[in-house]
Design an enzyme around this catalytic site. Structure first.
Site, mmCIF file in Angstrom:
data_model
loop_
_atom_site.group_PDB
_atom_site.id
_atom_site.type_symbol
_atom_site.label_atom_id
_atom_site.label_comp_id
_atom_site.label_asym_id
_atom_site.label_seq_id
_atom_site.Cartn_x
_atom_site.Cartn_y
_atom_site.Cartn_z
ATOM 1 N N LYS A 1 54.384 37.165 39.035
ATOM 2 C CA LYS A 1 54.412 38.196 38.153
ATOM 3 C C LYS A 1 54.967 39.611 38.634
ATOM 4 O O LYS A 1 55.763 39.956 37.948
ATOM 5 C CB LYS A 1 52.751 38.595 37.714
ATOM 6 C CG LYS A 1 52.703 39.397 36.632
ATOM 7 C CD LYS A 1 51.369 39.506 36.059
ATOM 8 C CE LYS A 1 50.910 40.526 35.231
ATOM 9 N NZ LYS A 1 49.716 40.743 34.728
ATOM 10 N N GLU B 1 52.760 36.933 50.322
ATOM 11 C CA GLU B 1 53.006 35.290 50.549
ATOM 12 C C GLU B 1 54.084 34.783 50.039
ATOM 13 O O GLU B 1 54.780 33.948 50.539
ATOM 14 C CB GLU B 1 51.438 34.692 50.222
ATOM 15 C CG GLU B 1 50.260 35.172 50.918
ATOM 16 C CD GLU B 1 49.487 36.193 49.997
ATOM 17 O OE1 GLU B 1 50.018 37.075 49.565
ATOM 18 O OE2 GLU B 1 48.263 36.446 50.279
ATOM 19 N N GLY C 1 47.630 37.181 35.691
ATOM 20 C CA GLY C 1 48.039 36.149 36.547
ATOM 21 C C GLY C 1 47.358 34.848 36.216
ATOM 22 O O GLY C 1 48.043 33.884 36.191
ATOM 23 N N ARG C 2 46.004 34.788 36.100
ATOM 24 C CA ARG C 2 45.101 33.759 36.049
ATOM 25 C C ARG C 2 45.074 33.327 34.667
ATOM 26 O O ARG C 2 44.533 32.035 34.331
ATOM 27 C CB ARG C 2 43.793 33.995 36.620
ATOM 28 C CG ARG C 2 42.950 35.058 36.047
ATOM 29 C CD ARG C 2 41.783 35.586 36.605
ATOM 30 N NE ARG C 2 41.151 36.826 36.213
ATOM 31 C CZ ARG C 2 41.567 38.093 36.505
ATOM 32 N NH1 ARG C 2 42.487 38.286 37.431
ATOM 33 N NH2 ARG C 2 40.812 39.101 36.132
ATOM 34 N N GLU D 1 37.458 35.657 39.529
ATOM 35 C CA GLU D 1 38.329 36.853 39.685
ATOM 36 C C GLU D 1 38.076 37.522 38.470
ATOM 37 O O GLU D 1 38.325 38.809 38.321
ATOM 38 C CB GLU D 1 39.856 36.201 40.137
ATOM 39 C CG GLU D 1 40.583 37.692 40.197
ATOM 40 C CD GLU D 1 42.191 37.236 40.883
ATOM 41 O OE1 GLU D 1 42.965 36.899 39.962
ATOM 42 O OE2 GLU D 1 42.535 37.287 41.859
ATOM 43 N N HIS E 1 29.270 10.983 46.460
ATOM 44 C CA HIS E 1 28.884 10.351 47.864
ATOM 45 C C HIS E 1 29.136 11.685 48.902
ATOM 46 O O HIS E 1 29.460 11.426 50.128
ATOM 47 C CB HIS E 1 30.015 9.625 48.268
ATOM 48 C CG HIS E 1 29.901 8.223 47.349
ATOM 49 N ND1 HIS E 1 29.330 7.222 47.561
ATOM 50 C CD2 HIS E 1 30.494 8.208 45.976
ATOM 51 C CE1 HIS E 1 29.165 6.398 46.494
ATOM 52 N NE2 HIS E 1 29.870 7.029 45.572
ATOM 53 N N LYS F 1 44.399 43.039 50.996
ATOM 54 C CA LYS F 1 45.710 43.044 51.112
ATOM 55 C C LYS F 1 46.363 44.350 51.654
ATOM 56 O O LYS F 1 47.287 44.482 52.618
ATOM 57 C CB LYS F 1 46.361 43.215 49.782
ATOM 58 C CG LYS F 1 46.372 41.874 48.787
ATOM 59 C CD LYS F 1 46.942 42.012 47.620
ATOM 60 C CE LYS F 1 46.587 41.000 46.496
ATOM 61 N NZ LYS F 1 47.324 41.208 45.196
HETATM 62 O O1 F6P Z 1 45.580 38.378 44.588
HETATM 63 C C1 F6P Z 1 45.336 38.440 43.240
HETATM 64 C C2 F6P Z 1 46.656 38.340 42.404
HETATM 65 O O2 F6P Z 1 47.170 39.443 41.903
HETATM 66 C C3 F6P Z 1 46.301 37.462 41.399
HETATM 67 O O3 F6P Z 1 45.526 37.995 40.248
HETATM 68 C C4 F6P Z 1 47.480 36.545 41.052
HETATM 69 O O4 F6P Z 1 47.496 35.427 40.243
HETATM 70 C C5 F6P Z 1 47.946 36.824 42.317
HETATM 71 O O5 F6P Z 1 47.675 37.700 43.026
HETATM 72 C C6 F6P Z 1 49.720 36.515 42.393
HETATM 73 O O6 F6P Z 1 50.356 37.519 41.977
HETATM 74 P P1 F6P Z 1 51.837 37.440 41.519
HETATM 75 O O7 F6P Z 1 52.018 36.446 40.408
HETATM 76 O O8 F6P Z 1 52.056 38.708 41.348
HETATM 77 O O9 F6P Z 1 52.493 36.961 42.518
#
Ligand code: F6P
Length: 535
Positions: free
Chosen positions: A198, A204, A256-257, A342, A373, A502
């Protein structure tokens, strides 16, 4: 509101010793404590909720102005107050285009235009009209994390029975093992990389995207041509070298979620095709209609939320288990962990005041029968009570393996029955006597075979795991989270709790690399850094 919470708490104290099974003396209980919508059944009769509890829980929802708040969300008000944003993932599945206004502007023309662009791109990739340097695209790698990974990864797996496009892989962790293991064995000349972020700043994702680009550059002359981007930032995607025709944008009113319904769902569409993706959207939209139109007392997301509030806030059970009897929902619990924790893992109310009670439970789970199990031992005989949310399709997808499905259904129903009924000491003694035991040994062995029972569970039954049904399930849980958030008076749509870690990670990186001193850090962090650098 406090008096309603007090009423609930008093009522719970009065009924907590009661046997759930005795509530079935009312032979209409199963019908009265369940709700149906569009072929799906949610049964909450195997809980200790009675009419007094249910009516009081409904008063809680009304007292929290749920209806007005629900309408405010759907009509584009800036209900995410700490970020000053509307919350409109519902617009992404509003495929008939009914206007939805944000700041007086209808967002639907853009939503539908982006959906059409995604469809045309997905069909080109699937048909081979769009090719990599080495030919038709055989593999798609979605690079994203959190909401830009969990939703599509969960959905692609869930819809395996409908997959007829390129193979889709997911890379999320900054651990180099993730990208290395995923790319190993793929042909860079027929691989498409989707960078899903987003913000297009997530460390990452940007690290993995750069690694994937370097990997592709060893074999492909124009790597940018085999990259697509899903993001709200056109500027950053262009800086990364992805041409605008393969950038699918969305607005900041998609959290995002909650984003798998729009461009972030491109990998789902590539896997199952545009028609099935539309069917997924239609399932979500059908649940939206039910949520906005059904009375609160017959409203599936509202009832699911009230059961959640009863178990967590009123009864004080700290966790809940999501137990789909559906192997292809193997990532559902992980997806719900982000969606629920979240969203509602908060300590302060919208006003900034401390919450008087925890807002969101710990959510965890695993598909049955595998979980049986593993951790079901604790669910049945541990001292903690864990409300269980079972899910099962009336039919499986493998018509020729119907006997497997019969066993699956039998196991699912057996678990909720066992949790409710348990097995008393007398029965356990009888079983031991049949085995020939007597005296102290009989008594000792019998005690290990007692199940206290009276453990609550709910069961969601759907016809079978189609794209439409998946859309219904996801929207059901999204709205459940919303309702619980409204009742708790929190903002379910921000996630400030992920920021501190972060920031500290960014500051620590040069210390890990030995470029900066860590002398100002706490003793533990310094010692860990030293041990790592010397290892
Ligand atoms: O770490 C939290 C967060 O902001 C989430 O809410 C989001 O889904 C994820 O990181 C990834 O964010 P982005 O889509 O901006 O890379």
């Amino acid at each position: 509101m406090q008096n309603i919470w007090d009423e609930l708490s008093d009522h719970q104290s009065n009924v907590q010793a009661r046997k759930i099974s005795e509530l079935f003396e009312n032979d209409k209980r199963a019908a009265e404590y369940s709700v149906k919508t569009d072929g799906m059944l949610f049964d909450f009769s195997k809980t200790n909720i009675d009419s007094t509890a249910l009516n009081t829980l409904l008063s809680l929802a009304k007292g929290a102005n749920l209806v007005a708040k629900r309408d405010a969300m759907f009509q584009g008000d800036a209900i995410n107050e700490t970020e000053g944003r509307a919350v409109l993932h519902t617009a992404l599945r509003n495929v008939n285009g009914t206007p939805v206004l944000v700041d007086g502007q209808d967002v639907m023309p853009d939503v539908l235009a982006t959906l059409a662009r995604m469809e045309s791109f997905a069909e080109d990739v699937r048909s081979g009209a769009f090719m990599g340097q080495g030919g038709a695209i055989t593999d798609v790698v979605n690079i994203g994390i959190g909401g830009s990974d969990l939703g599509p990864a969960m959905a692609v797996r869930a819809l395996t029975a409908f997959a007829d496009g390129p193979r889709v892989h997911f890379v999320s962790n900054v651990d180099g093992a993730d990208v290395a293991d995923t790319l190993a064995g793929l042909d860079p000349t027929t691989t498409m990389v989707i960078v899903a972020s987003k913000t297009f700043t997530t460390i990452e994702t940007m690290t993995n995207a750069t690694t994937a680009r370097d990997w592709m550059a060893k074999s492909v002359a124009n790597t940018g041509a085999q990259f697509a981007a899903l993001s709200t930032s056109a500027e950053k995607t262009s800086e990364f070298g992805i041409s605008a025709e393969r950038v699918f944008g969305f607005e900041d009113w998609v959290g995002g979620r909650y984003s798998l319904w729009g461009p972030i769902g491109l990998s789902i569409m590539l896997s199952v095709g545009a028609e099935d993706f539309r069917s997924f959207l239609a399932g979500g939209e059908a649940m939206d209609k039910h949520f906005t139109q059904a009375n609160l007392a017959e409203n599936m997301p509202v009832l699911l939320a009230l059961v959640g509030i009863w178990h967590h806030q009123v009864c004080g059970y700290p966790t809940r288990a999501v137990l789909p009897y559906e192997q292809r929902l193997g990532r559902l619990a992980a997806y719900f962990q982000q969606l629920e924790m979240e969203s509602n893992g908060k300590g302060v109310a919208m006003s900034g005041d401390d919450l008087p009670m925890p807002a969101g439970p710990i959510v965890w789970g695993e598909p049955g029968t595998n979980g049986q199990h593993a951790f079901y031992q604790l669910i049945h005989q541990g001292r903690q009570v864990i409300p269980c949310e079972f899910m099962i399709g009336a039919k499986g997808q493998e018509a020729e393996l119907a006997h497997h499905h019969d066993l699956l259904v039998a196991n699912c129903l057996a678990q909720s029955e066992a949790l409710m009924l348990g097995r008393d000491l007398e029965t356990a003694r009888g079983l031991m006597a049949q085995k020939g035991l007597s005296g102290d040994e009989l008594e000792r062995q019998a005690r290990h075979r007692v199940f206290t029972g009276n453990r609550p569970s709910t069961t969601l039954v759907y016809p079978s795991l189609t794209p439409f049904v998946l859309g219904q399930i996801i929207a059901l849980y999204e709205h459940r989270v919303f309702v619980e958030g409204v009742i708790m008076g929190i903002n379910s749509f921000d996630q400030w709790g992920v920021e501190l870690g972060k920031e500290l990670a960014t500051a620590l990186e040069p210390m890990v690399q030995g470029k900066e001193s860590a002398d100002h850090k706490d003793g533990s962090t310094q010692s860990l850094l030293k041990f790592i650098s010397r290892s």
